[in-house]
Design a protein around this motif. Structure first.
Motif, short mmCIF file in Angstrom:
data_model
loop_
_atom_site.label_atom_id
_atom_site.label_comp_id
_atom_site.label_asym_id
_atom_site.label_seq_id
_atom_site.Cartn_x
_atom_site.Cartn_y
_atom_site.Cartn_z
N THR A 64 0.83 -1.21 0.00
CA THR A 64 0.00 0.00 0.00
C THR A 64 0.86 1.25 0.00
OG1 THR A 64 -1.66 -1.22 1.30
CG2 THR A 64 -1.92 1.16 1.15
N ALA A 65 1.93 1.23 0.78
CA ALA A 65 2.85 2.37 0.83
C ALA A 65 3.50 2.61 -0.53
CB ALA A 65 3.91 2.15 1.90
N ALA A 66 3.87 1.53 -1.22
CA ALA A 66 4.47 1.67 -2.54
C ALA A 66 3.47 2.28 -3.52
CB ALA A 66 4.95 0.32 -3.05
N LEU A 67 2.23 1.85 -3.44
CA LEU A 67 1.20 2.38 -4.33
C LEU A 67 0.95 3.86 -4.03
CD1 LEU A 67 -0.48 1.17 -6.61
CD2 LEU A 67 -2.33 0.81 -4.98
N TYR A 68 0.95 4.22 -2.76
CA TYR A 68 0.77 5.63 -2.40
C TYR A 68 1.95 6.47 -2.91
CZ TYR A 68 0.88 9.96 0.19
OH TYR A 68 0.96 11.27 0.51
N ASN A 69 3.17 5.97 -2.72
CA ASN A 69 4.34 6.71 -3.18
C ASN A 69 4.27 7.00 -4.68
OD1 ASN A 69 5.43 6.66 -0.60
ND2 ASN A 69 6.75 4.92 -1.00
N ILE A 70 3.84 6.01 -5.45
CA ILE A 70 3.72 6.19 -6.89
C ILE A 70 2.63 7.20 -7.21
CG2 ILE A 70 3.16 5.03 -9.07
CD1 ILE A 70 4.38 2.48 -7.88
N SER A 71 1.56 7.22 -6.43
CA SER A 71 0.43 8.12 -6.71
C SER A 71 0.79 9.59 -6.52
CB SER A 71 -0.76 7.76 -5.82
OG SER A 71 -0.54 8.16 -4.47
N THR A 72 1.87 9.89 -5.80
CA THR A 72 2.26 11.28 -5.59
C THR A 72 2.92 11.88 -6.83
OG1 THR A 72 4.39 10.59 -4.64
CG2 THR A 72 2.56 10.93 -3.11
N GLU A 73 3.16 11.07 -7.85
CA GLU A 73 3.71 11.56 -9.12
C GLU A 73 2.56 11.87 -10.08
OE1 GLU A 73 5.49 12.76 -12.34
OE2 GLU A 73 6.60 12.43 -10.46
N PRO A 74 2.41 13.13 -10.51
CA PRO A 74 1.29 13.46 -11.40
C PRO A 74 1.28 12.64 -12.69
CG PRO A 74 2.35 15.45 -10.56
CD PRO A 74 3.20 14.31 -10.14
N GLY A 75 2.45 12.30 -13.19
CA GLY A 75 2.52 11.54 -14.43
C GLY A 75 2.06 10.10 -14.29
N ALA A 76 1.85 9.65 -13.05
CA ALA A 76 1.43 8.27 -12.83
C ALA A 76 -0.08 8.13 -12.70
CB ALA A 76 2.11 7.71 -11.57
N VAL A 77 -0.82 9.24 -12.77
CA VAL A 77 -2.25 9.17 -12.55
C VAL A 77 -2.95 8.36 -13.64
CG1 VAL A 77 -2.69 11.35 -13.76
CG2 VAL A 77 -4.32 10.53 -12.05
N VAL A 78 -2.50 8.43 -14.86
CA VAL A 78 -3.14 7.69 -15.96
C VAL A 78 -2.95 6.19 -15.81
CG1 VAL A 78 -3.19 7.32 -18.45
CG2 VAL A 78 -3.04 9.64 -17.54
N PRO A 79 -1.71 5.70 -15.64
CA PRO A 79 -1.58 4.24 -15.45
C PRO A 79 -2.25 3.75 -14.17
CG PRO A 79 0.53 5.35 -15.13
CD PRO A 79 -0.39 6.34 -15.73
N LEU A 80 -2.28 4.56 -13.13
CA LEU A 80 -2.94 4.14 -11.89
C LEU A 80 -4.44 3.97 -12.08
CD1 LEU A 80 -1.06 6.28 -9.21
CD2 LEU A 80 -1.24 3.79 -9.22
N THR A 81 -5.04 4.89 -12.80
CA THR A 81 -6.49 4.81 -13.01
C THR A 81 -6.87 3.82 -14.10
OG1 THR A 81 -6.32 6.76 -14.45
CG2 THR A 81 -6.95 7.13 -12.16
N ASN A 82 -5.94 3.53 -15.00
CA ASN A 82 -6.23 2.61 -16.10
C ASN A 82 -5.95 1.16 -15.75
OD1 ASN A 82 -7.09 4.63 -17.78
ND2 ASN A 82 -5.20 4.76 -18.98
N THR A 83 -5.07 0.92 -14.79
CA THR A 83 -4.71 -0.46 -14.44
C THR A 83 -5.87 -1.13 -13.72
OG1 THR A 83 -2.39 0.14 -14.24
CG2 THR A 83 -3.06 -1.93 -13.23
#
Length: 286
Positions: free
Chosen positions: A201-220
């Protein structure tokens, strides 16, 4: 040695380079010397000449394999202890030879050494400056992906901890924001092992703090659904639920920022968003 290369065989002419003068050993040294001697007892014989000692290796393949396996085990144990010291971890990460062999051995799934190599890699990620190198090191992320999906709980835990530290590095977040890795984190968040669940969960949160990761996060697939489930599950630890909520809030903020950055056409009347107005195709009025 860790990689498993076959050790050289020494002949009698080469023994003079290995000869050492006898010393008086304390009780602890004597015990250590006994362990070392016993580990090679099946594949070697010891003789003494004057004030010197030498070891004659058995040339059989079985003895060579046994000696090599013992050497790899001892090398891995030494590296594991060294990796727990911050200054040493920095030096280890600067060595391409060390990283190459750790990554290669971490993929030897039929060997118990691969778990220890995962632990060493996780220790190296504890020093933040190392993560710039580790995130782009060839084969490392792939090894963590494979080990993070193993049945063994320990393998998964060390993989998740390594990914947690790697994802805290700003330059690594877009590298880690891949469908395969995000799906792995989502699967491990749903497991019932608290430490593994927390790290994923912490790893997923860390990645979510990058604006450029919002698309893969919401699409996965299942990423958002997993976060919502964990956030509203009363049986989940409160620390994990808080991080899940934080991740959802962060994603919502980035989506709101993206929508607010859009350009309103000149012929459209500006209205506050969201409007909550539904629309349909050629609907009949009542």
């Amino acid at each position: 040695i860790l990689k498993g290369d076959e050790p050289s065989m020494f002949n009698r002419d080469q023994q003079k380079h290995l000869e050492e003068e006898k010393k008086d050993y304390s009780g602890d040294d004597e015990a250590s010397r006994g362990v070392f001697s016993n580990s090679y007892s099946s594949g070697s014989s010891t003789g003494r000449s004057g004030g010197y000692s030498y070891v004659e290796h058995d040339a059989s393949a079985a003895s060579v394999d046994e000696a090599r396996n013992l050497a790899r085990l001892n090398s891995c144990a030494a590296l594991l202890h060294l990796s727990k010291e911050c200054p040493v971890a920095k030096q280890m990460c600067s060595s391409n030879t060390v990283l190459f062999n750790l990554v290669a051995t971490s993929k030897e799934f039929d060997s118990p050494l691969h778990t220890k190599c995962l632990e060493i890699l996780a220790n190296l990620t504890r020093f933040p400056q190392n993560n710039v190198i580790l995130a782009e090191y060839p084969g490392l992320i792939d090894s963590l992906l494979i080990n993070g999906n193993q049945e063994d709980d320990v393998d998964r835990l060390w993989s998740m901890r390594a990914l947690q530290n790697l994802s805290s590095e700003p330059s690594a977040k877009t590298i880690l924001a891949t469908n395969s890795l995000l799906e792995l984190l989502s699967v491990n968040i749903m497991r019932q092992k608290y430490e593994e669940q927390f790290a994923a969960t912490a790893a997923l949160y860390n990645i979510s703090t990058e604006p450029g990761a919002v698309v893969p996060l919401t699409n996965t697939k299942n990423v958002v659904a997993t976060l919502v489930h964990v956030a509203h599950n009363p049986t989940t630890e409160s620390s994990v639920r808080l991080m899940a909520c934080d991740t959802l809030a962060t994603l919502g903020l980035w989506l709101q920022t993206l929508s607010g950055a859009g350009t309103v056409p000149a012929d459209v009347k500006p209205v506050p968003l969201p409007t909550y107005v539904t629309s349909g195709w050629k609907r009949w009025e009542k």
